[in-house]
Write a protein that holds these residues in place. Structure first.
Motif, PDB file in Angstrom:
ATOM      1  N   LYS A 164      -8.554   5.998   4.680  1.00 20.65           N
ATOM      2  CA  LYS A 164      -9.041   5.258   5.653  1.00 20.65           C
ATOM      3  C   LYS A 164      -7.639   4.109   5.034  1.00 20.65           C
ATOM      4  O   LYS A 164      -7.307   3.787   5.863  1.00 20.65           O
ATOM      5  CB  LYS A 164     -10.576   3.485   5.578  1.00 20.65           C
ATOM      6  N   VAL A 165      -7.529   4.434   3.574  1.00 19.91           N
ATOM      7  CA  VAL A 165      -6.197   3.574   3.418  1.00 19.91           C
ATOM      8  C   VAL A 165      -5.119   4.198   3.990  1.00 19.91           C
ATOM      9  O   VAL A 165      -4.086   3.223   4.365  1.00 19.91           O
ATOM     10  CB  VAL A 165      -5.813   4.053   1.445  1.00 19.91           C
ATOM     11  N   GLU A 166      -4.870   5.742   4.150  1.00 21.75           N
ATOM     12  CA  GLU A 166      -4.275   6.522   4.395  1.00 21.75           C
ATOM     13  C   GLU A 166      -3.327   6.428   6.712  1.00 21.75           C
ATOM     14  O   GLU A 166      -2.507   5.566   6.682  1.00 21.75           O
ATOM     15  CB  GLU A 166      -4.113   7.742   4.672  1.00 21.75           C
ATOM     16  N   LEU A 194      -2.250   9.289  -8.867  1.00 21.08           N
ATOM     17  CA  LEU A 194      -0.641  10.157  -8.597  1.00 21.08           C
ATOM     18  C   LEU A 194      -1.631  10.883  -6.383  1.00 21.08           C
ATOM     19  O   LEU A 194      -1.182  10.405  -5.339  1.00 21.08           O
ATOM     20  CB  LEU A 194      -0.891  11.503  -8.724  1.00 21.08           C
ATOM     21  N   GLY A 195      -2.961  10.813  -6.777  1.00 21.64           N
ATOM     22  CA  GLY A 195      -4.064  11.370  -5.628  1.00 21.64           C
ATOM     23  C   GLY A 195      -4.326   9.814  -4.871  1.00 21.64           C
ATOM     24  O   GLY A 195      -4.017  10.005  -3.622  1.00 21.64           O
ATOM     25  N   MET A 196      -4.246   9.029  -5.292  1.00 27.54           N
ATOM     26  CA  MET A 196      -4.281   7.735  -4.576  1.00 27.54           C
ATOM     27  C   MET A 196      -2.725   7.508  -3.412  1.00 27.54           C
ATOM     28  O   MET A 196      -3.245   7.035  -2.365  1.00 27.54           O
ATOM     29  CB  MET A 196      -5.190   6.463  -5.296  1.00 27.54           C
ATOM     30  N   LEU A 197      -1.872   7.285  -4.630  1.00 31.23           N
ATOM     31  CA  LEU A 197       0.197   7.157  -3.874  1.00 31.23           C
ATOM     32  C   LEU A 197       0.648   8.720  -2.933  1.00 31.23           C
ATOM     33  O   LEU A 197       1.019   8.993  -1.806  1.00 31.23           O
ATOM     34  CB  LEU A 197       0.473   7.435  -5.014  1.00 31.23           C
ATOM     35  N   LYS A 198      -1.093   9.630  -2.976  1.00 31.04           N
ATOM     36  CA  LYS A 198      -0.890  11.294  -1.997  1.00 31.04           C
ATOM     37  C   LYS A 198       0.570  12.041  -2.403  1.00 31.04           C
ATOM     38  O   LYS A 198       1.450  12.544  -1.436  1.00 31.04           O
ATOM     39  CB  LYS A 198      -0.963  10.584  -0.559  1.00 31.04           C
ATOM     40  N   ILE A 203       9.865   4.161  -4.648  1.00 30.17           N
ATOM     41  CA  ILE A 203       9.458   2.681  -5.383  1.00 30.17           C
ATOM     42  C   ILE A 203       8.095   1.282  -4.396  1.00 30.17           C
ATOM     43  O   ILE A 203       7.223   1.471  -4.851  1.00 30.17           O
ATOM     44  CB  ILE A 203      10.190   2.676  -6.224  1.00 30.17           C
ATOM     45  N   PRO A 204       9.525   1.332  -3.587  1.00 27.26           N
ATOM     46  CA  PRO A 204       8.527  -0.290  -2.647  1.00 27.26           C
ATOM     47  C   PRO A 204       7.558   0.552  -1.975  1.00 27.26           C
ATOM     48  O   PRO A 204       6.566  -0.217  -1.859  1.00 27.26           O
ATOM     49  CB  PRO A 204      10.118  -0.297  -1.795  1.00 27.26           C
ATOM     50  N   GLU A 205       7.714   1.463  -1.408  1.00 28.24           N
ATOM     51  CA  GLU A 205       6.304   2.249  -0.510  1.00 28.24           C
ATOM     52  C   GLU A 205       5.690   2.012  -1.225  1.00 28.24           C
ATOM     53  O   GLU A 205       4.175   2.003  -0.731  1.00 28.24           O
ATOM     54  CB  GLU A 205       7.158   2.949   0.325  1.00 28.24           C
ATOM     55  N   LEU A 206       5.474   3.103  -2.396  1.00 29.98           N
ATOM     56  CA  LEU A 206       4.556   3.194  -3.076  1.00 29.98           C
ATOM     57  C   LEU A 206       4.139   2.117  -3.607  1.00 29.98           C
ATOM     58  O   LEU A 206       3.155   2.020  -4.013  1.00 29.98           O
ATOM     59  CB  LEU A 206       4.698   3.940  -4.341  1.00 29.98           C
ATOM     60  N   LYS A 207       4.391   0.794  -4.217  1.00 31.37           N
ATOM     61  CA  LYS A 207       4.054  -0.513  -4.344  1.00 31.37           C
ATOM     62  C   LYS A 207       3.515  -1.041  -3.541  1.00 31.37           C
ATOM     63  O   LYS A 207       2.438  -1.564  -4.320  1.00 31.37           O
ATOM     64  CB  LYS A 207       5.480  -1.312  -5.238  1.00 31.37           C
ATOM     65  N   LYS A 208       4.026  -1.134  -2.623  1.00 32.64           N
ATOM     66  CA  LYS A 208       2.534  -1.425  -1.245  1.00 32.64           C
ATOM     67  C   LYS A 208       1.209  -0.633  -1.166  1.00 32.64           C
ATOM     68  O   LYS A 208       0.465  -1.577  -0.626  1.00 32.64           O
ATOM     69  CB  LYS A 208       3.434  -1.521   0.137  1.00 32.64           C
ATOM     70  N   ARG A 209       1.564   0.342  -1.071  1.00 32.72           N
ATOM     71  CA  ARG A 209       0.472   1.254  -1.495  1.00 32.72           C
ATOM     72  C   ARG A 209      -0.496   0.998  -2.442  1.00 32.72           C
ATOM     73  O   ARG A 209      -1.415   0.308  -2.044  1.00 32.72           O
ATOM     74  CB  ARG A 209       0.562   2.602  -1.334  1.00 32.72           C
TER      75      ARG A 209
END
Length: 652
Positions: free
Chosen positions: A420-422, A69-73, A107-113
């Motif tokens: 960096k990912v964000e 969840l932290g990685m997914l912001k 879900i699509p956006e989070l899959k990409k992240r």
């Protein structure tokens, strides 16, 4: 809240979840089932999360979910508080439902992240491990691969957004086929040309053998390099083993019997648990899995109809299970609830025990590796003439300090990686929004041109910008005037306070002035009288000193004059004695010499007289300058600086 539940149930009943929930069954889910549903949603985003949470510890489940969840912001409504963490651990509905609602919306956006995070979140390697050349080189290659992945992903996104058409691809395929035909024709022409040469088969065979030998030479060179590397690694391993053996011998010589017995007892307990409980259970589970896989492999392949039939049976079984769960919840037997609670606690304790054993084993392996590395580094340091490493309590404190720093470093590295990912996602979002803005602006300009009002939007934006600037300036002026008025009020109040504080002091000062004025006049008159007397005495003393200096100068001049006259008289007497000797001498050569000297004196008398007069004038000038200097020095007051050509003098 009901709209949120409806949305969650609708999304879970669709592909790819197919949960077959309704509002009642979903709301009546137990905490473990609710956490499993949340885990399934996370597994759809990141396939690595596809785990049965009953097979892992609750703390591990919560930690894994927190990390993802932290990685997914994800930002909970109340922030990452202790209540949120505790609620996620126990599967609280007020905590899990908002998470599901947030996940299912994007879900699509989070899959990409999550996909990008798999490759962009860097591995954390401690700095002490990077001292090894092999690990450092591998980590450097890993960083280069991460950078290459970023570039390739960016190019892939650009290609997707560029919109290549199938017609262009077909044209490329046709062009490549034409090039292929041309190459085939060229090869055929070359074959015909070679066939005309005598012994062409022999030449082709020799060329083929040459190519094979070159490839073999490259392969042998590669093998030789690999063998050199293996030999070097083997020598390093041998050296490390020798150092470790020497250190173990030294440690065994310095070890106490009590500590050895205690360590052996701990090893026996740990090994007995591994042999009697953990390893048999793992072996039994592995046998079951193998048996199940053998059974699946022995059965014939299923067709589509049979697979659909099995899926229908699974769906019916899940429906029956949900109905049974609803009946059980409606029955609500307290005894069953207590037993399930005890069973759950017992399972948690067993899992905790297994986890701790695994952690202990990993810690022992890590400790052994660290001790080996420490011994190797200490031996290298001693061979190079370094100091002995610290041990005991001091080393423990140092290790604790370094662990704290390492944890802080890992957190910061993780935060940097997340940022960096964000940043990458935001950069891509910015590019998309800029492209959309450009397209919308072009469309707006075309509509304005069609309506005959070109430039209307630009004028409107300019007016809005000017009005915004004007409002900001007006607000700034108002704030400035308010600040100035407030400052004036503060200054007036401070001045009034200072006046009120100084008024009694001013009254006292006036009284003291009147009181001490008479004393001041008396003291001033006494000072003036004393100063006048001293000044008159000083002038008399200065006059006497001046007169004495003049007398001294005159006497000194008279002394020099008498001394010069004495020297002249002595020289005249010496000349007269020499002349009398010459006259009495009978030597003609001596007389001739004396006559020539007289002739020289007579000839040089006039130039010598002029030179003597010049020296006298110079002496007079220097004497005058001396008298002027003495006069100026005697007239100068005490502490005055006398400036002369090229020098300064202070008269004390």
């Amino acid at each position: 809240m009901s709209e949120q539940l409806k949305f969650i149930v609708e999304q879970l009943n669709r592909e790819p979840f197919k949960k077959n929930f309704n509002l009642i069954t979903f709301d009546s889910l137990e905490p473990m089932q609710l956490l499993q549903t949340l885990n399934d949603a996370l597994a759809e985003i990141d396939p690595k999360q596809a785990i049965d949470i009953r097979e892992e510890m609750p703390e591990q489940t919560a930690k894994r979910m927190f990390t993802l969840l932290g990685m997914l912001k994800y930002k909970p409504p109340g922030g990452m508080s202790e209540v949120f963490r505790q609620g996620l651990v126990i599967g609280s509905k007020p905590v899990v439902h908002p998470i599901l609602h947030w996940l299912l919306q994007r879900i699509p956006e989070l899959k990409k992240r999550a996909y990008l995070a798999r490759f962009l979140v860097k591995l954390e390697v401690p700095a002490e491990f990077l001292q090894d050349d092999v690990i450092a080189e591998t980590f450097h290659q890993y960083e280069e691969l991460v950078g290459g992945f970023k570039n390739i992903h960016k190019e892939c996104e650009q290609l997707k957004s560029s919109g290549f058409s199938t017609a262009e691809i077909r044209r490329d395929i046709v062009a490549m086929e034409e090039e292929k035909d041309q190459l085939i024709k060229r090869v055929e022409r070359l074959k015909k040309r070679v066939e005309a040469v005598s012994n062409h088969q022999r030449m082709l065979e020799l060329a083929r053998q040459l190519r094979v030998e070159k490839e073999r030479e490259e392969s042998l060179a590669h093998q030789k390099q690999e063998q050199k590397n293996q030999l070097f690694q083997a020598e390093q391993r041998l050296q490390r083993c020798q150092i470790q053996l020497r250190d173990l011998q030294q440690a065994a010589a310095d070890e106490k019997p009590e500590s050895l017995m205690k360590r052996l007892e701990e090893d026996i307990k740990f090994n007995s648990y591994m042999v009697s409980e953990k390893l048999p259970r793992e072996l039994e589970n592995t046998r079951k899995v193998v048996k199940y896989l053998q059974k699946v492999a022995s059965e014939p392949a299923l067709g589509q109809a049979e697979l659909r039939e099995l899926e229908d049976k699974i769906r019916e079984t899940n429906t029956e299970i949900n109905h049974l769960i609803e009946k059980k919840m409606m029955r609500n037997d307290p005894m069953d609830d207590k037993l399930s609670l005890f069973r759950q606690q017992a399972a948690i304790i067993v899992r905790k025990k297994e986890t701790k054993v695994e952690e202990l084993q990993e810690a022992r392996e890590e400790l052994a590796a660290v001790e080996r590395e420490l011994n190797m580094k200490s031996s290298q340091a001693q061979e190079r003439g370094g100091a002995k490493l610290i041990r005991g309590d001091e080393f423990k404190r140092y290790v604790a300090k370094m662990r704290g720093k390492s944890s802080t470093y890992k957190k910061k590295r993780q935060e940097i990686a997340e940022l960096k990912v964000e940043y990458g996602v935001l950069q891509r979002t910015e590019e998309i929004l800029r492209e959309r803005h450009t397209a919308g602006q072009q469309q707006l300009e075309s509509l304005e041109a069609q309506r005959g009002i070109s430039g209307y939007s630009d004028t409107q934006e300019e007016l809005e910008r000017v009005s915004a600037i004007k409002s900001e300036l007006d607000e700034m002026k108002g704030r400035t005037l308010d600040d100035m008025s407030e400052m004036v009020k503060k200054l007036n109040s401070v001045i009034a306070e200072k006046k009120s504080a100084l008024s009694p002091l001013i009254k006292d000062l006036r009284a003291l002035r009147q009181e001490h004025a008479v004393k001041f006049e008396q003291k001033k008159a006494q000072y003036d009288t004393c100063a006048a007397g001293l000044e008159s005495n000083r002038s008399k003393l200065e006059q006497e000193v001046r007169m004495l200096r003049e007398e001294t100068a005159q006497e000194e001049s008279r002394y020099h004059h008498i001394n010069c006259m004495r020297e002249i008289t002595e020289s005249q007497m010496e000349r007269a004695a020499d002349q009398s000797k010459i006259n009495q001498s009978m030597d003609i050569q001596v007389r001739r010499t004396a006559l020539s000297e007289k002739t020289d004196v007579r000839e040089n008398q006039e130039p010598n007289m002029r030179q003597m007069k010049m020296w006298k004038d110079l002496e007079t000038l220097l004497e005058c300058k001396k008298q002027c200097y003495l006069k100026a020095q005697s007239q100068a007051p005490i502490g005055h600086v006398i400036q002369d050509v090229g020098k300064d003098m202070l008269v004390l």
